[in-house]
Design a protein around this motif. Sequence first.
Motif, PDB file in Angstrom:
ATOM      1  N   PHE A 175      -0.352   9.116  -0.031  1.00  0.00           N
ATOM      2  CA  PHE A 175      -1.168   9.903   0.604  1.00  0.00           C
ATOM      3  C   PHE A 175      -0.480  10.343   2.048  1.00  0.00           C
ATOM      4  CE2 PHE A 175      -1.059   5.252   2.592  1.00  0.00           C
ATOM      5  CZ  PHE A 175      -1.086   5.357   3.768  1.00  0.00           C
ATOM      6  N   GLY A 176       0.833  10.047   1.518  1.00  0.00           N
ATOM      7  CA  GLY A 176       1.329  10.968   2.942  1.00  0.00           C
ATOM      8  C   GLY A 176       2.244  10.551   4.490  1.00  0.00           C
ATOM      9  N   HIS A 177       2.082   9.269   4.226  1.00  0.00           N
ATOM     10  CA  HIS A 177       2.851   8.642   5.187  1.00  0.00           C
ATOM     11  C   HIS A 177       3.793   8.366   5.205  1.00  0.00           C
ATOM     12  CE1 HIS A 177       2.820   6.498   9.117  1.00  0.00           C
ATOM     13  NE2 HIS A 177       2.929   5.238   8.198  1.00  0.00           N
ATOM     14  N   VAL A 178       4.796   8.613   6.464  1.00  0.00           N
ATOM     15  CA  VAL A 178       6.168   8.424   5.594  1.00  0.00           C
ATOM     16  C   VAL A 178       6.657   7.516   6.848  1.00  0.00           C
ATOM     17  CG1 VAL A 178       8.513   9.579   6.591  1.00  0.00           C
ATOM     18  CG2 VAL A 178       7.155  10.474   5.291  1.00  0.00           C
ATOM     19  N   GLY A 179       6.895   6.006   6.204  1.00  0.00           N
ATOM     20  CA  GLY A 179       7.161   4.958   6.932  1.00  0.00           C
ATOM     21  C   GLY A 179       8.564   4.021   6.461  1.00  0.00           C
ATOM     22  N   VAL A 180       8.499   2.979   7.176  1.00  0.00           N
ATOM     23  CA  VAL A 180       9.528   2.069   6.722  1.00  0.00           C
ATOM     24  C   VAL A 180       8.700   1.545   5.673  1.00  0.00           C
ATOM     25  CG1 VAL A 180      11.323  -0.221   7.719  1.00  0.00           C
ATOM     26  CG2 VAL A 180      11.105   2.500   9.140  1.00  0.00           C
ATOM     27  N   ASN A 181       9.256   0.727   4.948  1.00  0.00           N
ATOM     28  CA  ASN A 181       8.747   0.090   4.190  1.00  0.00           C
ATOM     29  C   ASN A 181       7.784  -0.061   3.456  1.00  0.00           C
ATOM     30  OD1 ASN A 181      11.052  -1.351   3.976  1.00  0.00           O
ATOM     31  ND2 ASN A 181      10.740  -3.121   5.537  1.00  0.00           N
ATOM     32  N   ALA A 182       7.033   1.744   3.618  1.00  0.00           N
ATOM     33  CA  ALA A 182       5.998   2.147   2.925  1.00  0.00           C
ATOM     34  C   ALA A 182       5.575   0.952   3.760  1.00  0.00           C
ATOM     35  CB  ALA A 182       5.553   1.175   1.472  1.00  0.00           C
ATOM     36  N   GLY A 183       4.914   1.009   4.579  1.00  0.00           N
ATOM     37  CA  GLY A 183       4.470   0.440   5.381  1.00  0.00           C
ATOM     38  C   GLY A 183       3.927  -1.105   5.374  1.00  0.00           C
ATOM     39  N   ILE A 184       5.074  -2.173   4.419  1.00  0.00           N
ATOM     40  CA  ILE A 184       3.946  -2.984   3.793  1.00  0.00           C
ATOM     41  C   ILE A 184       4.117  -4.031   4.990  1.00  0.00           C
ATOM     42  CG2 ILE A 184       4.876  -4.846   2.325  1.00  0.00           C
ATOM     43  CD1 ILE A 184       4.801  -2.566  -0.093  1.00  0.00           C
ATOM     44  N   ASP A 185       3.691  -5.235   5.342  1.00  0.00           N
ATOM     45  CA  ASP A 185       3.121  -5.577   6.281  1.00  0.00           C
ATOM     46  C   ASP A 185       3.844  -7.443   5.679  1.00  0.00           C
ATOM     47  OD1 ASP A 185       3.751  -6.871   8.814  1.00  0.00           O
ATOM     48  OD2 ASP A 185       1.800  -6.401   8.654  1.00  0.00           O
ATOM     49  N   ARG A 186       5.047  -8.165   6.346  1.00  0.00           N
ATOM     50  CA  ARG A 186       5.076  -9.507   6.057  1.00  0.00           C
ATOM     51  C   ARG A 186       5.038 -10.655   6.843  1.00  0.00           C
ATOM     52  NH1 ARG A 186      10.768  -9.402   3.160  1.00  0.00           N
ATOM     53  NH2 ARG A 186       9.929 -11.313   1.703  1.00  0.00           N
ATOM     54  N   SER A 187       3.956 -10.437   8.077  1.00  0.00           N
ATOM     55  CA  SER A 187       3.321 -10.698   8.897  1.00  0.00           C
ATOM     56  C   SER A 187       2.247 -10.935   8.847  1.00  0.00           C
ATOM     57  CB  SER A 187       3.690 -10.162  10.176  1.00  0.00           C
ATOM     58  OG  SER A 187       3.451  -9.530  10.302  1.00  0.00           O
ATOM     59  N   ASN A 188       1.198 -11.130   9.581  1.00  0.00           N
ATOM     60  CA  ASN A 188       0.049 -11.607   9.268  1.00  0.00           C
ATOM     61  C   ASN A 188      -0.885 -11.492   7.910  1.00  0.00           C
ATOM     62  OD1 ASN A 188      -1.329 -11.555  12.255  1.00  0.00           O
ATOM     63  ND2 ASN A 188      -0.035  -9.158  12.303  1.00  0.00           N
ATOM     64  N   ALA A 189       0.150 -11.613   6.794  1.00  0.00           N
ATOM     65  CA  ALA A 189      -0.753 -11.764   5.525  1.00  0.00           C
ATOM     66  C   ALA A 189      -1.628 -13.200   5.092  1.00  0.00           C
ATOM     67  CB  ALA A 189       0.470 -11.101   4.530  1.00  0.00           C
ATOM     68  N   PRO A 190      -1.903 -13.296   5.513  1.00  0.00           N
ATOM     69  CA  PRO A 190      -1.990 -14.996   5.022  1.00  0.00           C
ATOM     70  C   PRO A 190      -2.614 -15.669   3.489  1.00  0.00           C
ATOM     71  CG  PRO A 190      -4.581 -14.160   5.971  1.00  0.00           C
ATOM     72  CD  PRO A 190      -3.425 -13.168   6.927  1.00  0.00           C
ATOM     73  N   ASP A 191      -2.793 -14.794   2.881  1.00  0.00           N
ATOM     74  CA  ASP A 191      -3.526 -14.437   1.171  1.00  0.00           C
ATOM     75  C   ASP A 191      -2.294 -14.199   0.053  1.00  0.00           C
ATOM     76  OD1 ASP A 191      -5.852 -15.573   1.961  1.00  0.00           O
ATOM     77  OD2 ASP A 191      -6.792 -13.673   2.732  1.00  0.00           O
ATOM     78  N   GLY A 192      -0.866 -13.944   0.734  1.00  0.00           N
ATOM     79  CA  GLY A 192      -0.018 -13.548  -0.067  1.00  0.00           C
ATOM     80  C   GLY A 192       1.575 -13.421   0.967  1.00  0.00           C
ATOM     81  N   ASP A 193       2.367 -12.723   0.362  1.00  0.00           N
ATOM     82  CA  ASP A 193       3.939 -12.908   1.046  1.00  0.00           C
ATOM     83  C   ASP A 193       3.858 -11.505   1.614  1.00  0.00           C
ATOM     84  OD1 ASP A 193       4.829 -15.017  -0.202  1.00  0.00           O
ATOM     85  OD2 ASP A 193       4.483 -14.170  -2.433  1.00  0.00           O
ATOM     86  N   LEU A 194       2.763 -10.352   1.040  1.00  0.00           N
ATOM     87  CA  LEU A 194       2.963  -9.248   1.070  1.00  0.00           C
ATOM     88  C   LEU A 194       1.553  -8.755   1.764  1.00  0.00           C
ATOM     89  CD1 LEU A 194       4.880  -7.943  -0.867  1.00  0.00           C
ATOM     90  CD2 LEU A 194       5.738  -8.428   0.880  1.00  0.00           C
ATOM     91  N   LEU A 195       1.436  -7.649   3.005  1.00  0.00           N
ATOM     92  CA  LEU A 195      -0.027  -6.666   2.557  1.00  0.00           C
ATOM     93  C   LEU A 195       0.356  -5.467   2.690  1.00  0.00           C
ATOM     94  CD1 LEU A 195      -2.611  -7.707   3.778  1.00  0.00           C
ATOM     95  CD2 LEU A 195      -2.225  -7.523   5.948  1.00  0.00           C
ATOM     96  N   LEU A 196      -0.309  -4.735   1.986  1.00  0.00           N
ATOM     97  CA  LEU A 196      -0.082  -3.618   1.292  1.00  0.00           C
ATOM     98  C   LEU A 196      -0.626  -2.730   2.329  1.00  0.00           C
ATOM     99  CD1 LEU A 196       0.328  -4.093  -1.863  1.00  0.00           C
ATOM    100  CD2 LEU A 196       2.231  -4.644  -0.720  1.00  0.00           C
ATOM    101  N   LEU A 197      -0.384  -1.663   2.331  1.00  0.00           N
ATOM    102  CA  LEU A 197      -1.625  -0.417   3.334  1.00  0.00           C
ATOM    103  C   LEU A 197      -2.562  -0.523   2.253  1.00  0.00           C
ATOM    104  CD1 LEU A 197       0.471   2.215   4.567  1.00  0.00           C
ATOM    105  CD2 LEU A 197      -0.328   0.161   6.217  1.00  0.00           C
ATOM    106  N   PRO A 198      -3.498   0.602   3.366  1.00  0.00           N
ATOM    107  CA  PRO A 198      -5.388   0.572   1.913  1.00  0.00           C
ATOM    108  C   PRO A 198      -4.543   1.410   1.406  1.00  0.00           C
ATOM    109  CG  PRO A 198      -5.212   0.673   4.450  1.00  0.00           C
ATOM    110  CD  PRO A 198      -3.950   0.952   4.577  1.00  0.00           C
ATOM    111  N   GLU A 199      -5.473   1.612   0.339  1.00  0.00           N
ATOM    112  CA  GLU A 199      -5.039   3.021  -0.996  1.00  0.00           C
ATOM    113  C   GLU A 199      -4.999   4.166  -0.357  1.00  0.00           C
ATOM    114  OE1 GLU A 199      -4.674   1.892  -5.152  1.00  0.00           O
ATOM    115  OE2 GLU A 199      -6.527   0.327  -4.642  1.00  0.00           O
ATOM    116  N   ARG A 200      -6.356   4.080   0.216  1.00  0.00           N
ATOM    117  CA  ARG A 200      -6.363   6.180   0.431  1.00  0.00           C
ATOM    118  C   ARG A 200      -6.913   5.599   1.918  1.00  0.00           C
ATOM    119  NH1 ARG A 200      -6.568   6.241  -4.440  1.00  0.00           N
ATOM    120  NH2 ARG A 200      -9.254   4.250  -5.287  1.00  0.00           N
ATOM    121  N   PRO A 201      -6.125   5.521   2.795  1.00  0.00           N
ATOM    122  CA  PRO A 201      -6.957   4.929   4.511  1.00  0.00           C
ATOM    123  C   PRO A 201      -8.533   5.987   4.623  1.00  0.00           C
ATOM    124  CG  PRO A 201      -5.110   4.940   4.061  1.00  0.00           C
ATOM    125  CD  PRO A 201      -5.414   5.427   3.014  1.00  0.00           C
TER     126      PRO A 201
END
Length: 250
Positions: free
Chosen positions: A103-129
Amino acid sequence: MEVFVVPDLPEVRPGHDLAALIRERVDLRPDDVVCVASTVVSKAEGRSADLSAFPAGPRAREVAATLTEHAGEETDPRFVQAVLEESVEVLIQTPFLLTETRFGHVGVNAGIDRSNAPDGDLLLLPERPSESAERIRERLPADRVLVTDTCGRPFREGQRGVAIGWAGLAPGRDWRGETDRDGRELGVAVENVADELAAAANLLAGEGDGGTPVVVVRGFEWGDHGESDAHFREIETDVVRRAIRAWSNE
């Protein structure tokens, strides 16, 4: 202008109605700006994932090996694969992955979060914020919604809040054509209001375990100014990205 958190929000899980959770806890006004952290938007939209969902391909293994060499600690190639799949372009791959999301945002690691993710190893950014922001806005008394994230900035230390999605307001306040105090016409002044509001919200939302992912900005007035839909810089005018491309291809 007043900025305050929405209190007592529960741990957000897939399928939760964020708008309903917000409405139950605060009396909103039509001109409020509701700033919602991307983490809870992603959780509600089921954007958690396990590393096992991203079996590493040859490129991911190669990049992971290079990152491991530079960082001095092991980089999981499955994490790299997740970043690659969430990105349309890799701008830098060492000493960290800097990418552009779909969706056009430039960031480190595509914004994938490895914290605050109780339901998995990773929390991805919304597909279309921005579409996420619009869905929330449609179910709130408030007319303006931002989906926010935090990221670093070139030439400066530290993280800051930024807007990655918006609904009900333009991201830019356009001062072009107006004059300064000496009567000189402004030619390039477009103020990124969406990022400024997101940064104000992040002062209260914080970065840790505070549990305050929704912040309301009340009393913000646009004023008699034009609007600009520009937010993510186009490649034609992005001299920094063009320089990075040239450097990466050397």
